[in-house]
Design an enzyme around this catalytic site. Structure first.
Site, PDB file in Angstrom:
ATOM      1  N   GLY A  23       1.020  -1.661   0.445  1.00 37.34           N
ATOM      2  CA  GLY A  23      -0.077   0.063  -0.020  1.00 37.34           C
ATOM      3  C   GLY A  23       0.852   1.260  -0.419  1.00 37.34           C
ATOM      4  N   LYS A  42      13.779   0.912  -3.615  1.00 44.03           N
ATOM      5  CA  LYS A  42      11.743   0.942  -3.371  1.00 44.03           C
ATOM      6  C   LYS A  42      11.301   2.343  -3.694  1.00 44.03           C
ATOM      7  CE  LYS A  42      10.271   0.251   1.045  1.00 44.03           C
ATOM      8  NZ  LYS A  42      10.012  -0.465   2.150  1.00 44.03           N
ATOM      9  N   ASP A 134       6.394  -0.033  13.995  1.00 49.12           N
ATOM     10  CA  ASP A 134       5.867  -0.775  12.637  1.00 49.12           C
ATOM     11  C   ASP A 134       6.158  -1.568  12.585  1.00 49.12           C
ATOM     12  OD1 ASP A 134       3.735  -1.547  10.748  1.00 49.12           O
ATOM     13  OD2 ASP A 134       5.141  -0.576   9.082  1.00 49.12           O
ATOM     14  N   LYS A 136       6.445  -5.816  12.641  1.00 41.36           N
ATOM     15  CA  LYS A 136       5.563  -7.110  11.750  1.00 41.36           C
ATOM     16  C   LYS A 136       6.839  -8.191  10.869  1.00 41.36           C
ATOM     17  CE  LYS A 136       4.172  -3.995   7.904  1.00 41.36           C
ATOM     18  NZ  LYS A 136       3.558  -3.222   6.994  1.00 41.36           N
ATOM     19  N   ASP A 152      12.836  -0.832   7.461  1.00 37.10           N
ATOM     20  CA  ASP A 152      12.321  -0.192   7.078  1.00 37.10           C
ATOM     21  C   ASP A 152      11.826   1.049   8.610  1.00 37.10           C
ATOM     22  OD1 ASP A 152      10.915  -0.724   5.030  1.00 37.10           O
ATOM     23  OD2 ASP A 152       8.735  -1.785   5.173  1.00 37.10           O
TER      24      ASP A 152
END
Length: 585
Positions: A23, A42, A134, A136, A152
């Site tokens: 996303g 990226k 974040d 994960k 990230d």
């Protein structure tokens, strides 16, 4: 503006193929022709460019990420814009993400291996004022050696600052949000610890911690519902492991582990509560001797913080020989390391691994030799009270595992290979295994002459009688032959490495070079060393603290030993005592 940039060039990077799309960004396999390197590029999607502050925010976050230099943080190679589209360049992670592996539950040992370096990465970032927000599975990536990295950092924050899903400043992924993050409260590092706890829970069970029909419903459950016990879906998991994960998932930050290191250490200590009954391998005939190989090439200079680069194998086994060839340097910490080769019996050990090992049983802790044995019970050598670092008290010490082999070196006929010359020695002495090095650039090792060990923890006490700053010592395990073995090593400056030799040295930790840990007490007179030498992972311990771990593919049976090495110093003496091998569950 195109949505697929395959074939285009961003800076010096040609985009070869798209690796994935989410996303917030698309990731491409890139190729940098000037240095013949494949990378991950990226690309930030054009739809975010409508925010006039976006590029400035993203640049600020990229600069923060560039300053986070840690062995377990995915480094930022480059940042730029092409055709007004911002992009970042990172290493290409050959073995995907943790999310790719969660189609089924992982073993407890594998989860410990992954959580440990990620927790260290988070602590490092927190000390530098950066919250990940974040954590994960898709942000935990693996390189070609299966070493985990956290990626990230800060980028998701910069992205979602433009367009948060609630409009209230709440950012992150609902499945992994801490209760305070879900409520939009002020965050600190303990929020990331919670998220890492959620990752551990999912990795152990193969399912998400909470499920709901909407993201808001998931966030509400994180904020209000107690986490279900691990053992409801994995009854084979030890209760102690369940308790550790539950504490990491506490609703209030003050009730959680306060740092990632506390969580990782507690998880490791809870992972191995018991082992099978011991069996006692008989020693092979001790007609082999430890030998040493001097360096033909002049020593490579190094600072006091660590050893030099390994030299190539020697030319003959069984007697002291000169090494041949030129120095071959792996990625080095502050100047690299050196090392001599050692031959024992019919083969020759090459490419010393060096960097000192001072490990101890975090899985099994150093007091394990206090367990009762049908044979003689050794008297443990106490560690000086000024040197050990305290072990977190929130988690009780695990039950000691039964020995499968023990040697306090009081019997000089117990079968270890020995050697003595004017240049150095490995001999029984004063109830210890004593390694001496009488000249510079020499490495000596000795092994048990038993090749019957598999899936074990090695535990040994070390007393540094005489040693310079550059003297190394440690544990050798998974030794099959002169071309297949592992070293677990630290040096007295606090640097460490886990290294595999299979015809050449491969650094499995530190992103391919030496890493430093503040859990290793510099210049301590005594250490308790530990090495988990499992069939699928390897871990390094110092004074009861887990330092690092890696995934390996170990042999079914192999031998173990100890080693010492000096670079520019001489007249060194290292004593090893209470050498214990225990079966991992």
């Amino acid at each position: 503006m195109p949505t697929d940039f395959t074939g285009q060039t961003f800076g010096s990077y040609k985009l070869v193929s798209q690796l994935g799309r989410g996303g917030m960004a698309s990731v491409y396999r890139g190729y940098q022709e000037s240095i013949d390197r494949s990378v991950a590029v990226k690309i930030l999607p054009p739809e975010f460019l409508h925010d006039p502050n976006f590029s400035q925010r993203f640049l600020a976050e990229a600069r923060i990420l560039a300053k986070l230099t840690h062995p377990s943080i995915l480094p930022l190679y480059d940042f730029g814009t092409a055709n007004d589209v911002p992009y970042i360049v990172m290493p290409l992670m050959a073995k995907g993400t943790l999310g790719d592996r969660l189609h089924a539950p992982l073993s407890v040992a594998e989860v410990v291996r992954i959580v440990t370096p990620i927790a260290a990465a988070l602590d490092y970032a927190h000390k530098h004022g950066v919250l990940h927000r974040d954590v994960k599975p898709s942000n935990i990536l693996f390189d070609q050696n299966d070493t985990p990295f956290l990626g990230d950092f800060g980028i998701s924050k910069a992205l979602e600052a433009s367009s948060s899903m609630t409009g209230t400043g709440i950012v992150g992924t609902p499945d992994y949000m801490s209760p305070e993050q879900a409520r939009g409260e002020t965050l600190d590092g303990r929020s990331d610890v919670y998220s890492l706890g959620v990752v551990a829970y999912q990795a152990l069970t193969g399912s998400n911690l909470f499920k709901a029909t909407t993201p808001i419903g998931v966030m509400l459950k994180h904020a209000t519902e107690p986490p279900p016990p691990l053992r409801e879906s994995r009854p084979d998991i030890p209760q102690a492991v369940d308790d550790v994960v539950q504490k990491a998932l506490a609703k209030y930050p003050v009730e959680r582990y306060q740092t990632g290191a506390e969580f990782a250490q507690a998880l490791a200590k809870a992972a191995f509560p018991h082992a099978d009954a011991p069996t006692w391998p008989e020693p092979k005939p001790s007609d082999n001797v430890a030998t040493m190989v001097d360096a033909k090439a002049p020593p490579v200079g190094k600072p006091a913080t660590g050893p030099r680069t390994p030299l190539p194998p020697g030319t003959q086994a069984g007697t002291p020989q000169q090494a041949t060839g030129s120095v071959s340097a792996p990625p080095a910490k502050k100047g690299g390391i050196g090392g001599m080769l050692v031959g024992i019996g019919g083969g020759m050990i090459a490419g010393i691994v060096v960097a000192v090992v001072a490990l101890c049983g975090g899985i099994i802790l150093c007091g394990m030799w206090a367990a009762s044995l049908e044979t003689s019970t050794p008297t443990p050598r106490p560690l000086p009270t000024s040197t050990p670092k305290p072990i977190p008290t929130a988690t009780p010490e695990p039950t000691a595992l039964p020995f499968v082999f023990f040697d306090d070196f009081s019997d000089s006929g117990s079968g270890w290979s020995t050697f003595s010359s004017e240049s150095g020695s490995a001999e029984y002495g004063s109830g210890d295994m004593v390694i001496t090095l009488a000249q510079t650039d020499w490495f000596v090792w000795t092994y048990s002459n038993r090749a019957q060990f598999s899936n074990i923890f090695v535990d040994v006490a070390v007393n540094v009688v005489r040693a310079g700053q550059d003297t190394s010592f440690g544990i050798m395990c998974n030794y099959v032959d002169s071309d297949n073995y592992y070293y677990l090593a630290i040096d007295s400056g606090g640097f460490y490495a886990i290294i595999q030799y299979a015809g050449a040295d491969t650094f499995l930790t530190g992103g391919g070079e030496w890493a430093q840990s503040d859990l290793i007490t510099p210049n301590a007179g005594s250490y308790f060393l530990g090495a988990a030498c499992a069939n699928d992972f390897m871990a390094l311990y110092v004074d009861g603290q887990l330092i690092d771990s890696v995934s390996v593919s170990g042999p079914t049976t192999s031998d173990v030993g100890v080693f010492a090495w000096t670079n520019e110093s001489s007249d060194e003496e290292i004593h090893f005592d209470d050498f214990a091998v225990s079966a991992l569950p």
